[in-house]
Design an enzyme around this catalytic site. Structure first.
Site, short mmCIF file in Angstrom:
data_model
loop_
_atom_site.label_atom_id
_atom_site.label_comp_id
_atom_site.label_asym_id
_atom_site.label_seq_id
_atom_site.Cartn_x
_atom_site.Cartn_y
_atom_site.Cartn_z
N ASN A 24 0.84 -1.20 0.00
CA ASN A 24 0.00 0.00 0.00
C ASN A 24 0.86 1.24 0.00
O ASN A 24 1.96 1.23 0.54
CB ASN A 24 -0.85 0.05 1.27
CG ASN A 24 -2.13 -0.74 1.12
OD1 ASN A 24 -2.65 -0.90 0.02
ND2 ASN A 24 -2.63 -1.24 2.23
N LYS A 78 -5.56 3.66 -6.28
CA LYS A 78 -5.74 2.97 -5.00
C LYS A 78 -5.28 3.84 -3.83
O LYS A 78 -5.93 3.88 -2.79
CB LYS A 78 -4.98 1.64 -5.00
CG LYS A 78 -5.29 0.82 -3.75
CD LYS A 78 -4.64 -0.55 -3.72
CE LYS A 78 -5.07 -1.29 -2.45
NZ LYS A 78 -4.25 -2.47 -2.18
N SER A 92 -8.79 -0.86 7.20
CA SER A 92 -7.68 -1.48 7.93
C SER A 92 -7.07 -0.48 8.91
O SER A 92 -6.61 -0.86 9.99
CB SER A 92 -6.62 -2.00 6.97
OG SER A 92 -6.07 -0.92 6.25
N GLU A 130 -0.48 3.11 8.33
CA GLU A 130 0.30 3.42 7.13
C GLU A 130 0.08 4.86 6.67
O GLU A 130 0.33 5.18 5.51
CB GLU A 130 -0.06 2.42 6.01
CG GLU A 130 0.40 1.00 6.33
CD GLU A 130 0.17 0.02 5.18
OE1 GLU A 130 1.12 -0.69 4.82
OE2 GLU A 130 -0.96 -0.04 4.66
#
Lengths: 304, 304
Positions: free
Chosen positions: B102, B184, B256, B268
């Site tokens: 990611n 994304k 998440s 993240e």
């Protein structure tokens, strides 16, 4: 002089206990047990000061005698109910509001034509029980006239608070102070509620790209642009208020953080919402304050 | 062909177990979670859920045990990329290293230690149920392309994509893989932290009109930063957001990052909103909302 404090949270308790040293003090509580405990045990102050004040408390306004001064010290979320309970009574009283945000005076004014005094307070405390409040930050309360209220009455009340041991200052126009606190509160409470951080050193650090102080500073700058568009010249710079507050050593837990952690309704509408609505009214872009407002409001919506 | 998966968590395991089923591929896995490594070596790596597989491969926590590999597939969380590739770089001295992680910045971190780098984006997801056993939640496509500053030869990119596809992980090799990656990243950066800060599921974030406008504000900044780099998104992130909000897709999905926040694990955020801010600074594109969100989530991490 007889004073009545409406709402005995931390701020209301600090006013009531201190005033009891220079005046007769009534306290109007929401819960009967709370009033009973105050009547039985008095109201203890610890922290910056240490004493126990005697007060007369009731949970029904019909049980209260007339008074000269009313201090509405409920949270902004309880203001409407408190003002309603005073309606049609206490004709001789002057009423002081001390809620966060904007517009508390208008709410009280809708329920009666008492002379009103606007106030903002920077003192803080923590309630340890119904009859014990810890006085944590002994910062000032600022008072100003609302509408036609004579300034002399504001000065008298400020003096009474000073005589009681609290810090207070009368200002001919409270708007500059109210707005300084509004911007400070919207920013610090909102950021604290979302990050879970008490008002500590993080709020003033601007070194790294993602340091929280940068965001706080940008939020304050937006707030200042809204104030300027509303024609208000700020009494203090909210950024400097923030830096100063983070240097006090013991980090304060803003009420909005305590509220979200306890999953209680917050004052977000009356603080952040008020600021964002003022921005919209004056056509000022405030994307960060708007984002903060929406995030906190949504966090509150997540309880259910 | 020898492939080593670096970081054999949920996503890494999907690649490792599937690739291990191919006769012409020898799979290794590098991971620091000892029980997981031992279980894989003892019983194989098992997938269940959206697809079933039992892959036979060699796992290790000791990078010196790794043989020379044709390909690396890095699948650690973004904050561990640098350490993981530094430890394993020797195995890829003659090979190419792909990322399926990611966020932004993984390729750059890998390129510090590897000569031939492959930019990648993957949509499949899962979770580690127990050592040696991963639940495959969602199937999805993967896109690979040469990382422009230190590119892997396109033939090699195509060879890896072909192996993944044959293994049941549909993968496309493209000359410019930035479009799917940024789509994304923009999707994740606009929705994950908003869910994490408000504690709301994806569907509830999207049905709050004020919050949905904030999400769009975050998307718009990400699009501007992508456009400034000449990146053409392969689809509009807004469509992905609305699609995911449908009850039958991911209305009740907790991002998440929200799961990380609830588990008090590092998020993240530096590689999502932080990445968009950094690339924006490079190109002179202002990203105030992404910066604000980055600071708020960093503040949240600091509150633990």
């Amino acid at each position: 002089m007889r004073a009545c404090v409406i709402g005995a949270g931390a701020i209301g308790s600090l006013f009531a206990a201190h005033l009891s040293r220079v005046a007769d003090v009534l306290v109007l509580t929401r819960r009967q047990e709370h009033a009973q405990a105050l009547n039985d045990q008095g109201l203890r102050v610890s922290g910056k000061h240490d004493f126990t004040g005697r007060v007369t408390a009731a949970s029904d306004p019909r049980d209260l005698p007339d008074f000269d001064l009313g201090i509405v010290a409920t949270k902004a979320t309880g203001l409407e109910g408190a003002a309603e309970s005073l309606a049609g009574r206490f004709a001789g009283a002057t009423i002081m509001t001390v809620q966060n945000g904007l517009g508390a005076e208008e709410v009280v004014h809708r329920h009666g034509d008492w002379p009103l005094i606007s106030a903002v307070t920077f003192m803080s405390g923590t309630k340890h029980s119904d009859t014990h409040v810890e006085y944590i930050l002994d910062t000032a309360t600022w008072l100003g006239p609302y509408g036609e209220t004579p300034y002399e009455r504001v000065q008298e009340l400020a003096q009474l608070l000073v005589d009681s041991g609290l810090k207070a200052e009368a200002l001919p126009d409270l708007q500059p102070a109210q707005w300084a606190k509004l911007i400070f509160n919207a920013t610090v409470n909102g950021v604290a509620a979302l990050t879970g951080l008490p008002h500590d050193a993080h709020f003033a650090v601007e070194t790294g790209e993602a340091d929280l102080g940068r965001l706080v500073h940008a939020l304050v700058d937006e707030g200042k642009r809204v104030a300027a568009a509303s024609g208000v010249e700020l009494h203090d710079d909210p950024w400097e208020m923030n830096v100063l507050a983070t240097k006090r050593g013991s980090a304060h837990y803003p009420s909005m953080l305590e509220d979200v952690e306890a999953r209680r309704p917050t004052e977000v509408e009356l603080i952040n919402g008020a600021l964002v609505r003022e921005a919209e009214r004056h056509g000022v872009d405030a994307p960060l304050q708007t984002a903060l407002y929406r995030l906190v409001a949504a966090r509150q919506a997540s309880y259910s | 062909m020898r492939i080593c998966v670096v970081g054999c968590g949920a996503v890494g395991s999907l690649f490792a177990a599937n690739l291990a089923r191919l006769d012409d591929v020898e799979v290794w896995a590098y991971d620091l979670f000892r029980e997981h490594v031992d279980a894989i070596n003892r019983d194989g790596l098992r997938l269940s859920g959206a697809g079933e597989a039992l892959g036979r491969l060699t796992a290790t926590s000791d990078p010196t045990e790794l043989p020379s590999c044709d390909f690396g597939i890095v699948a650690t969380k973004a904050m561990h990329t640098e350490v993981a590739i530094e430890a394993t770089a020797a195995a890829f001295a003659d090979g190419c290293v792909a990322t399926v992680q990611n966020g932004l910045g993984n390729e750059e971190a890998i390129a510090k230690h590897a000569e031939r780098v492959i930019r990648g984006t993957t949509f499949p997801a899962g979770k580690l149920l127990e050592p040696g056993h991963v639940q495959w939640d969602v199937k999805g496509d993967t896109t690979l392309g040469p990382f422009e500053p230190r590119p892997a030869p396109f033939d090699e990119v195509a060879r890896l994509a072909d192996a993944c596809t044959r293994a049941g992980m549909p993968t496309t090799a493209v000359r410019d893989a930035r479009g799917p990656q940024w789509r994304k990243v923009i999707f994740n950066a606009a929705t994950n932290p908003v869910g994490a800060l408000t504690r709301l599921t994806h569907g509830r974030v999207c049905e709050d009109p004020g919050l949905r406008r904030l999400v769009s504000g975050l998307v718009d900044e990400g699009k501007s930063v992508a456009a400034a780099q000449g990146i053409e998104l392969d689809a509009d992130p807004e469509d992905l957001i609305d699609h995911a909000a449908k009850p039958e897709v991911a209305y009740n999905h907790k991002a998440s990052m929200l799961q990380d926040v609830e588990g008090r694990r590092p998020t993240e955020i530096d590689y999502l909103n932080g990445g968009i801010v950094r690339f924006g600074v490079e190109r002179g594109v202002p990203t105030p909302l992404n910066r604000a969100i980055w600071s708020l989530v960093k503040g949240l991490e600091q509150s633990w």
